[in-house]
Design a protein around this motif. Structure first.
Motif, mmCIF file in Angstrom:
data_model
loop_
_atom_site.group_PDB
_atom_site.id
_atom_site.type_symbol
_atom_site.label_atom_id
_atom_site.label_comp_id
_atom_site.label_asym_id
_atom_site.label_seq_id
_atom_site.Cartn_x
_atom_site.Cartn_y
_atom_site.Cartn_z
ATOM 1 N N ASN A 121 -43.727 -21.048 -11.222
ATOM 2 C CA ASN A 121 -42.737 -20.027 -10.903
ATOM 3 C C ASN A 121 -42.917 -19.522 -9.479
ATOM 4 O OD1 ASN A 121 -41.662 -20.296 -13.413
ATOM 5 N ND2 ASN A 121 -42.292 -18.290 -14.176
ATOM 6 N N ARG A 122 -41.960 -18.746 -9.041
ATOM 7 C CA ARG A 122 -41.956 -18.211 -7.689
ATOM 8 C C ARG A 122 -42.494 -16.785 -7.690
ATOM 9 N NH1 ARG A 122 -36.299 -19.009 -5.062
ATOM 10 N NH2 ARG A 122 -35.743 -17.848 -6.935
ATOM 11 N N ALA A 123 -43.589 -16.572 -6.976
ATOM 12 C CA ALA A 123 -44.117 -15.222 -6.770
ATOM 13 C C ALA A 123 -43.489 -14.643 -5.508
ATOM 14 C CB ALA A 123 -45.636 -15.249 -6.646
ATOM 15 N N TRP A 124 -43.509 -13.325 -5.415
ATOM 16 C CA TRP A 124 -42.852 -12.645 -4.296
ATOM 17 C C TRP A 124 -43.912 -12.163 -3.308
ATOM 18 C CZ3 TRP A 124 -39.397 -9.175 -7.939
ATOM 19 C CH2 TRP A 124 -38.571 -10.006 -8.699
ATOM 20 N N HIS A 125 -44.383 -13.075 -2.479
ATOM 21 C CA HIS A 125 -45.524 -12.776 -1.615
ATOM 22 C C HIS A 125 -45.246 -12.986 -0.133
ATOM 23 C CE1 HIS A 125 -46.576 -17.078 -0.848
ATOM 24 N NE2 HIS A 125 -45.918 -17.237 -1.991
ATOM 25 N N ALA A 126 -44.346 -13.885 0.231
ATOM 26 C CA ALA A 126 -44.187 -14.274 1.626
ATOM 27 C C ALA A 126 -43.126 -13.465 2.360
ATOM 28 C CB ALA A 126 -43.858 -15.761 1.718
ATOM 29 N N GLY A 127 -42.116 -12.971 1.660
ATOM 30 C CA GLY A 127 -41.045 -12.237 2.310
ATOM 31 C C GLY A 127 -40.261 -13.130 3.259
ATOM 32 N N LYS A 128 -39.680 -12.517 4.280
ATOM 33 C CA LYS A 128 -38.940 -13.284 5.277
ATOM 34 C C LYS A 128 -39.925 -14.177 6.022
ATOM 35 C CE LYS A 128 -35.766 -12.813 9.182
ATOM 36 N NZ LYS A 128 -35.070 -11.874 10.106
ATOM 37 N N SER A 129 -39.699 -15.472 5.967
ATOM 38 C CA SER A 129 -40.704 -16.409 6.482
ATOM 39 C C SER A 129 -40.062 -17.736 6.820
ATOM 40 C CB SER A 129 -41.819 -16.603 5.438
ATOM 41 O OG SER A 129 -41.257 -16.939 4.164
#
Length: 272
Positions: free
Chosen positions: A174-182
């Motif tokens: 799954n996709r975690a929300w860690h990188a933000g705009k990148s």
């Protein structure tokens, strides 16, 4: 005279035989009798448990237990299972996640740092604040900084504490929300194709040897499933916003302990 002696011995043997028979009969009469009306004690079968990895059932006494889960072998305990979870990690599921796009496997691993409250990781008792943060359970009244971030919805796949404990929040599938705009080599939205790993610490000091060891072990397990992984810092994919893992993260040590080839470290091994 000899005849009388034989008669005397024979009489003695006969007496002893008769006495032994009587004693045997007496012992038999005095032995406890089974109570036919008393139910026999039921023998409870041993509880069966299921291996979290391969789903095989086995007696609980033969299973390996970790974090309230059961495993049939050391191999299955220390591996990434088919659902994207590491067996020897503490599982603390975050609601801040969603599914990856179809047919997208992660091919990038992003290293971060985190400390809640800022700088207080040194007392090694604040890791639970990070867990609370990723699970949307952070108490905004516990620290002034928490009031500023309590409403943020973020997560990472993994956290490595100062003592080297591995915590997993999101399946690697799954996709975690860690990188933000990148952006990585022209590909935006790095959350879509990356795995995020948070190291407890900040940019003002070195990380612990135990953290490097746990990180190396984790990457060894992940690389078996995702052999195309490349390795970067958050600052590499969001240079205008982020500085983690910072100049104190030792990329040379990281490469040495993991055995990663230079081709999989596109930003090199110099401090940054």
């Amino acid at each position: 005279m000899f005849k009388w002696l034989l008669l005397f011995v024979g009489a003695g043997l006969l007496y002893l035989w008769i006495k032994g028979k009587k004693q045997a009969a007496l012992d038999a009469n005095n032995s406890p009798k089974p109570n036919k009306n008393k139910p026999e004690r039921a023998v409870n079968p041993e509880a069966m448990v299921q291996c979290q990895c391969c789903k095989v059932h086995l007696p609980e006494s033969e299973a390996l237990t970790f974090d309230n889960r059961f495993y049939c072998s050391q191999e299955h305990l220390h591996t990434l299972d088919s659902n994207g979870w590491i067996g020897d990690a503490q599982w603390r599921i975050s609601p801040n996640q969603d599914v990856r796009a179809e047919n997208i496997d992660p091919d990038l691993l992003v290293i971060h740092y985190i400390s809640l409250p800022p700088g207080e990781f040194r007392n090694q008792t604040s890791s639970h604040h990070i867990v609370d943060f990723f699970q949307n359970k952070l108490d905004p009244t516990a620290h002034p900084y928490f009031a500023e971030i309590a409403d943020q919805k973020v997560s990472s796949h993994f956290l490595i504490t100062r003592s080297g404990v591995l915590v997993q929040f999101v399946s690697t599938q799954n996709r975690a929300w860690h990188a933000g705009k990148s952006d990585f080599q022209g590909r935006e939205k790095c959350n879509d194709f990356s795995i995020g790993v948070e190291l407890e610490g900040d940019g003002d000091g070195p990380f612990e040897a135990a953290q490097y060891q746990t990180l190396a072990n984790l990457i060894q397990k992940l690389s078996r499933t995702y052999p195309q992984l490349q390795f970067v810092g958050h600052s590499d994919i969001a240079p205008d916003r982020k500085t983690d893992p910072g100049i104190h993260f030792d990329w040379k040590k990281f490469q040495k302990e993991t055995g990663i080839s230079a081709e999989k470290m596109p930003f090199g091994v110099d401090p940054r």
